[in-house]
Each structure stands twice: as structure tokens, then as C-alpha cells.
Design a protein around this motif. Structure first.
Motif, PDB file in Angstrom:
ATOM      1  N   VAL A   1       3.742  -0.411 -11.846  1.00 56.94           N
ATOM      2  CA  VAL A   1       3.378  -1.688 -12.459  1.00 56.94           C
ATOM      3  C   VAL A   1       3.018  -1.500 -13.934  1.00 56.94           C
ATOM      4  O   VAL A   1       3.275  -2.381 -14.758  1.00 56.94           O
ATOM      5  N   ASN A   2       2.459  -0.360 -14.276  1.00 57.35           N
ATOM      6  CA  ASN A   2       2.143  -0.066 -15.674  1.00 57.35           C
ATOM      7  C   ASN A   2       3.440  -0.065 -16.502  1.00 57.35           C
ATOM      8  O   ASN A   2       3.498  -0.641 -17.593  1.00 57.35           O
ATOM      9  N   ILE A   3       4.475   0.578 -15.954  1.00 60.20           N
ATOM     10  CA  ILE A   3       5.757   0.630 -16.646  1.00 60.20           C
ATOM     11  C   ILE A   3       6.435  -0.740 -16.660  1.00 60.20           C
ATOM     12  O   ILE A   3       7.029  -1.153 -17.664  1.00 60.20           O
ATOM     13  N   GLY A   4       6.314  -1.476 -15.566  1.00 66.52           N
ATOM     14  CA  GLY A   4       7.016  -2.752 -15.452  1.00 66.52           C
ATOM     15  C   GLY A   4       6.305  -3.936 -16.058  1.00 66.52           C
ATOM     16  O   GLY A   4       6.949  -4.844 -16.607  1.00 66.52           O
ATOM     17  N   MET A   5       4.946  -3.931 -15.993  1.00 63.50           N
ATOM     18  CA  MET A   5       4.220  -5.140 -16.391  1.00 63.50           C
ATOM     19  C   MET A   5       3.052  -4.890 -17.342  1.00 63.50           C
ATOM     20  O   MET A   5       2.446  -5.840 -17.822  1.00 63.50           O
ATOM     21  N   GLY A   6       2.688  -3.623 -17.565  1.00 61.69           N
ATOM     22  CA  GLY A   6       1.621  -3.343 -18.514  1.00 61.69           C
ATOM     23  C   GLY A   6       0.354  -2.840 -17.859  1.00 61.69           C
ATOM     24  O   GLY A   6       0.171  -2.948 -16.641  1.00 61.69           O
ATOM     25  N   PRO A   7      -0.580  -2.278 -18.662  1.00 60.64           N
ATOM     26  CA  PRO A   7      -1.761  -1.607 -18.121  1.00 60.64           C
ATOM     27  C   PRO A   7      -2.752  -2.513 -17.403  1.00 60.64           C
ATOM     28  O   PRO A   7      -3.408  -2.068 -16.459  1.00 60.64           O
ATOM     29  N   ASN A   8      -2.898  -3.762 -17.827  1.00 56.86           N
ATOM     30  CA  ASN A   8      -3.866  -4.640 -17.160  1.00 56.86           C
ATOM     31  C   ASN A   8      -3.451  -4.926 -15.720  1.00 56.86           C
ATOM     32  O   ASN A   8      -4.271  -4.869 -14.792  1.00 56.86           O
ATOM     33  N   TRP A   9      -2.169  -5.235 -15.532  1.00 57.98           N
ATOM     34  CA  TRP A   9      -1.662  -5.437 -14.177  1.00 57.98           C
ATOM     35  C   TRP A   9      -1.729  -4.136 -13.382  1.00 57.98           C
ATOM     36  O   TRP A   9      -2.027  -4.135 -12.185  1.00 57.98           O
ATOM     37  N   ALA A  10      -1.444  -3.016 -14.051  1.00 57.94           N
ATOM     38  CA  ALA A  10      -1.483  -1.716 -13.373  1.00 57.94           C
ATOM     39  C   ALA A  10      -2.885  -1.395 -12.898  1.00 57.94           C
ATOM     40  O   ALA A  10      -3.090  -0.870 -11.797  1.00 57.94           O
ATOM     41  N   ARG A  11      -3.873  -1.687 -13.730  1.00 57.90           N
ATOM     42  CA  ARG A  11      -5.258  -1.433 -13.336  1.00 57.90           C
ATOM     43  C   ARG A  11      -5.627  -2.281 -12.117  1.00 57.90           C
ATOM     44  O   ARG A  11      -6.284  -1.811 -11.179  1.00 57.90           O
ATOM     45  N   LEU A  12      -5.187  -3.546 -12.122  1.00 61.83           N
ATOM     46  CA  LEU A  12      -5.435  -4.432 -10.989  1.00 61.83           C
ATOM     47  C   LEU A  12      -4.808  -3.880  -9.714  1.00 61.83           C
ATOM     48  O   LEU A  12      -5.433  -3.864  -8.646  1.00 61.83           O
ATOM     49  N   VAL A  13      -3.566  -3.404  -9.826  1.00 58.21           N
ATOM     50  CA  VAL A  13      -2.866  -2.869  -8.657  1.00 58.21           C
ATOM     51  C   VAL A  13      -3.529  -1.590  -8.156  1.00 58.21           C
ATOM     52  O   VAL A  13      -3.723  -1.400  -6.952  1.00 58.21           O
ATOM     53  N   GLY A  14      -3.884  -0.687  -9.083  1.00 54.75           N
ATOM     54  CA  GLY A  14      -4.527   0.552  -8.675  1.00 54.75           C
ATOM     55  C   GLY A  14      -5.830   0.303  -7.955  1.00 54.75           C
ATOM     56  O   GLY A  14      -6.128   0.918  -6.925  1.00 54.75           O
ATOM     57  N   ILE A  15      -6.611  -0.631  -8.471  1.00 54.61           N
ATOM     58  CA  ILE A  15      -7.869  -0.988  -7.811  1.00 54.61           C
ATOM     59  C   ILE A  15      -7.579  -1.627  -6.454  1.00 54.61           C
ATOM     60  O   ILE A  15      -8.260  -1.353  -5.459  1.00 54.61           O
ATOM     61  N   GLY A  16      -6.516  -2.471  -6.399  1.00 55.02           N
ATOM     62  CA  GLY A  16      -6.160  -3.103  -5.137  1.00 55.02           C
ATOM     63  C   GLY A  16      -5.756  -2.095  -4.077  1.00 55.02           C
ATOM     64  O   GLY A  16      -6.149  -2.208  -2.908  1.00 55.02           O
ATOM     65  N   VAL A  17      -4.979  -1.088  -4.471  1.00 51.22           N
ATOM     66  CA  VAL A  17      -4.566  -0.045  -3.521  1.00 51.22           C
ATOM     67  C   VAL A  17      -5.783   0.735  -3.023  1.00 51.22           C
ATOM     68  O   VAL A  17      -5.904   1.047  -1.825  1.00 51.22           O
ATOM     69  N   THR A  18      -6.684   1.039  -3.934  1.00 53.08           N
ATOM     70  CA  THR A  18      -7.891   1.764  -3.537  1.00 53.08           C
ATOM     71  C   THR A  18      -8.737   0.926  -2.589  1.00 53.08           C
ATOM     72  O   THR A  18      -9.249   1.432  -1.580  1.00 53.08           O
ATOM     73  N   ILE A  19      -8.881  -0.358  -2.904  1.00 49.59           N
ATOM     74  CA  ILE A  19      -9.630  -1.252  -2.020  1.00 49.59           C
ATOM     75  C   ILE A  19      -8.975  -1.305  -0.640  1.00 49.59           C
ATOM     76  O   ILE A  19      -9.654  -1.291   0.393  1.00 49.59           O
ATOM     77  N   THR A  20      -7.638  -1.361  -0.630  1.00 50.42           N
ATOM     78  CA  THR A  20      -6.918  -1.390   0.646  1.00 50.42           C
ATOM     79  C   THR A  20      -7.239  -0.174   1.495  1.00 50.42           C
ATOM     80  O   THR A  20      -7.518  -0.281   2.694  1.00 50.42           O
ATOM     81  N   ALA A  21      -7.191   1.003   0.874  1.00 49.44           N
ATOM     82  CA  ALA A  21      -7.479   2.230   1.614  1.00 49.44           C
ATOM     83  C   ALA A  21      -8.911   2.252   2.116  1.00 49.44           C
ATOM     84  O   ALA A  21      -9.187   2.638   3.257  1.00 49.44           O
ATOM     85  N   ILE A  22      -9.828   1.800   1.272  1.00 51.43           N
ATOM     86  CA  ILE A  22     -11.239   1.818   1.646  1.00 51.43           C
ATOM     87  C   ILE A  22     -11.520   0.824   2.771  1.00 51.43           C
ATOM     88  O   ILE A  22     -12.167   1.150   3.774  1.00 51.43           O
ATOM     89  N   VAL A  23     -11.006  -0.403   2.617  1.00 49.07           N
ATOM     90  CA  VAL A  23     -11.260  -1.424   3.631  1.00 49.07           C
ATOM     91  C   VAL A  23     -10.562  -1.080   4.939  1.00 49.07           C
ATOM     92  O   VAL A  23     -11.135  -1.230   6.025  1.00 49.07           O
TER      93      VAL A  23
END
Length: 408
Positions: free
Chosen positions: A80-102
Motif C-alpha cells: 500500500v505504501n508503494i501503491g497509495m502512499g505512506p499514510n494509507w500504508a501506516r493505516l494498513v500496517g496498524i490494521g494488520v497488527t490489530i487483526t493479529a492481536i484481536v
């Protein structure tokens, strides 16, 4: 204990990656949530698993194509960083981490439910004990973790195969296939089926974790995509068969309302007790917790290395070469969630978050593939990204509409 910035060790081959992927995918999803799906969609619960599997497969192909070109830890955030930029990438990375944790919290609760069928120990104690044990294994090194996961995966696969074996007579009845998989003509049933699909989607969460092991994989450009596809094929086949057996059981209502649904199903199919399956399910939960802790810590490590999280989180142990700081943080967060929130709500939250992530990853494939300097394979498959984004966003939108209608 001294720490330094170093690199992850490449030790994983294709079979180990598939074991890892199947181990993280198969587990709490089918062992615990098959009952929840049946409560929502009744005998049409298998359709829910099929719909979820189709969406997972479309997204899995997008992951495979992107992973072949960008095999890095924190893969979703990188894509997502490559495709849409760092702000979206940060959101996705946090989302993936939240998914694993939850999802780990869901698995920990399921673990306590199944083990509670065998021994009498308060659930909070069981939850904390398993989390500490799995975090310790995760800190020892990725090879230890994946070998342990491979052994446990063999056990949990064996348990599911045993259920299918004893339920084979139900699978030989054509009416059961029609009953479980024929699309209903009554459109009022579809909201429940799509709601069950969102819940069942949790059972497919895991295949995307393979990408986050890319920096520890031998020949990741080849092995990561193959492992993603292999994991999805195995998972969809097993889920479809187990779901059909469950809705065709002598007393499906008892299965749906059980705290240990597959143990109850096994008891009905064999006329004995379900202790064997309860034991295997308990082991499966252990496996799921371990691989999710491993994955979440690697996502945090990768995001720190990419500058999407504080650099301190990307520090590795100098000899173990594992992200111990991230592992401890992930484990603490899992424990908090598992001790506070109920299983069903956590599973739905996991599915919703990962569908947002999948939508953005798929859309990133289309964005990257549309560029003139993109890899030829991504240019050829860019439309796949739009299809995957539409399916993921569509399921999430349908569930949101269902929930709004329930509130009103």
C-alpha cells in the motif's frame, strides 16, 4: 541483554511456509466459529464459508502477485505504501497488527473454552498461561516457532480429517449437498448468509501472514506466492467438507449451541465423547496463537524498518534475531483484549478490519499495475486488484447495512 539492528535469518522453505500458512489459517476459525455461523445462517452456513473462501481466494491471488515482486516483512504496508502512499500504508500496517492481536484474543478465548471441557481451571488463568508460553517460543526464533507450528498443524489437520472421515456417510447423500450449498430462492435468507460469511471470513484470516515471513524465506519471490496459493487450496477444501458434515449432523442445533462445536459434532458422529477432538482443538488454538504472535511482531518490525512506526520497535535480539520488543508488546495487548471482550464481537471486528486491509491491498495492485514502470506481471494482473477490492468492500458494506438495519 544487548540489542542491535541486524537482519532476519532466511531459514524457511516452501513446505515450512505452507505448514505455517495452514497452521495460522486453520484453527479457531473452524474449531470455534462453525457453531456461530450455524446459529446465524442455519443449514446454509456452508454457503457462508464458500463466499468467504471466494473473497479470500481473489485477494490471495493479489497477494501472491505482489509478494513475488515485493517479498518483504510488513508486506501489506509495503504494497500500500508503494501503491497509495505512506499514510494509507501506516493505516494498513496498524490494521494488520490489530487483526493479529484481536484474532489471537479470539483464539485464546476459544482455547480456554475447549480446554475447559477437559480440565477445571478458570478461563483467565488458562488464557494468560498460554499467551506467556507462546510468546516465549516466539522469542526463541522463527525456526523453533515454525517447526512447532508444523507439528501442531499436522495434529489439527488430522482432527478435521477424522471428522470428515466419520461424517463421510453424510457426504454421500446428494440431498445434504443441496441442503447446504444450494443458493436459497428466498431472498430474505441472504442477509443472514452474508452475515455468516463475514464471521466465516475470520476462518480464512491467516494466508496473508505468509507474506510477512518473506525476509525469513529462502527464494521468497518463488516460495511466498506458491505458499499462499497452496494454503488457500487446502483450507477451502477442508472448510467446505467440515461445514457440510456439521449441518448434516444428527443434531445440528446442539453443534451450533456448543462451546466446543466440533467436539460435540464428533460425539454425534461416533456415539462416543468428544474429548479427542477437544484435545486436538486445544492444540490447534495453541498453534493459532503462536503464529499470530509471530506475524504481528514481524509486521511491527517491518513497519519500524520502513519508518512507519518508531525505529525502536524494529530492534532485534543480536543472537536470537527475533523482534523481542514487538513480541512482548503484542502479547500484552492480546491478553488485555482476551480478558475483556467476548469471542463473537472480537471475531467480527477482526473480519471487518481485515476486509478493509484487503480492499486497500487489492486497490494497490491496480494502482501499481497501472504504472508504465510496473513489473510486467503486475501490469497483466492489475484488473484482479479491482475484482478483489470490489468483493472485499462489498462483503463489508453488506454487513454494515445488516447491522444498521438491526439497530433500527
Amino acid at each position: 541483554m544487548s540489542e542491535q539492528q541486524t537482519t532476519l535469518k532466511r531459514t524457511l522453505n516452501l513446505p515450512m511456509l505452507i505448514f505455517y500458512g495452514v497452521g495460522v489459517t486453520i484453527g479457531a476459525g473452524i474449531f470455534a466459529l462453525i457453531g456461530e455461523a450455524m446459529l446465524i445462517a442455519g443449514n446454509k452456513a456452508p454457503i457462508g464459508f464458500v463466499v468467504a473462501g471466494i473473497i479470500a481466494a481473489a485477494t490471495g491471488l493479489s497477494y501472491a502477485k505482489l509478494a513475488a515482486v515485493y517479498p518483504r516483512a510488513a508486506g501489506e504496508a509495503v504494497f500500500v505504501n508503494i501503491g497509495m502512499g505512506p499514510n494509507w500504508a501506516r493505516l494498513v500496517g496498524i490494521g494488520v497488527t490489530i487483526t493479529a492481536i484481536v484474532s489471537s484474543a479470539v483464539i485464546a478465548l476459544s482455547f480456554a473454552g475447549y480446554l475447559g471441557q477437559l480440565i477445571t481451571i478458570p478461563a483467565p488463568i488458562l488464557v494468560l498461561a498460554i499467551l506467556v508460553t507462546m510468546a516465549t517460543i516466539a522469542c526463541l526464533g522463527v525456526t523453533h516457532s515454525v517447526i512447532f507450528a508444523a507439528i501442531v498443524t499436522t495434529i489439527e489437520l488430522g482432527a478435521l480429517i477424522v471428522i470428515v472421515w466419520f461424517g463421510a456417510e453424510h457426504l454421500t447423500v446428494p440431498a445434504n449437498w443441496v441442503n447446504g450449498l444450494a443458493p436459497p430462492t428466498d431472498f430474505s435468507l441472504w442477509p443472514a448468509i452474508f452475515s455468516a460469511s463475514l464471521l466465516a471470513f475470520f476462518a480464512f484470516v491467516g494466508f496473508e501472514d505468509i507474506e510477512n515471513m518473506a525476509e525469513e524465506t529462502i527464494d521468497p519471490h518463488i516460495n511466498v506466492p506458491r505458499a499462499i496459493i497452496g494454503t488457500l487450496i487446502i483450507t477451502v477444501l477442508i472448510y467446505a467438507l467440515v461445514a457440510l458434515v456439521a449441518v448434516s449432523a444428527p443434531n445440528p442445533d446442539a453443534v451450533a449451541n456448543s462451546e466446543a462445536p466440533l467436539a460435540t459434532l464428533f460425539a454425534q458422529l461416533t456415539g462416543g465423547n468428544g474429548d479427542l477432538i477437544a484435545a486436538a482443538a486445544t492444540i490447534a488454538m495453541v498453534n493459532g496463537i503462536l503464529v499470530q504472535i509471530v506475524m504481528a511482531s514481524r509486521v511491527m518490525f517491518g513497519m519500524g524498518k520502513e519508518g512507519l512506526l518508531p525505529k525502536a520497535i524494529s530492534k532485534l535480539h543480536p543472537t536470537r534475531q527475533t523482534p523481542i520488543r514487538a513480541t512482548i508488546l503484542v502479547t500484552v495487548l492480546i491478553a488485555i483484549l482476551a480478558l475483556i471482550f467476548p469471542l463473537g464481537g472480537l471475531a467480527r471486528t477482526t473480519s471487518a478490519v481485515i476486509l478493509v486491509v484487503f480492499t486497500l491491498v487489492n486497490f494497490s495492485l491496480w494502482r501499481i499495475g497501472s504504472r508504465k514502470d510496473a513489473a510486467p506481471s503486475l501490469q497483466r494482473w492489475k484488473l484482479l486488484g479491482l475484482v478483489g477490492a470490489f468483493l472485499s468492500a462489498g462483503l463489508l458494506a453488506i454487513e454494515m447495512i445488516n447491522q444498521l438495519s438491526n439497530w433500527t
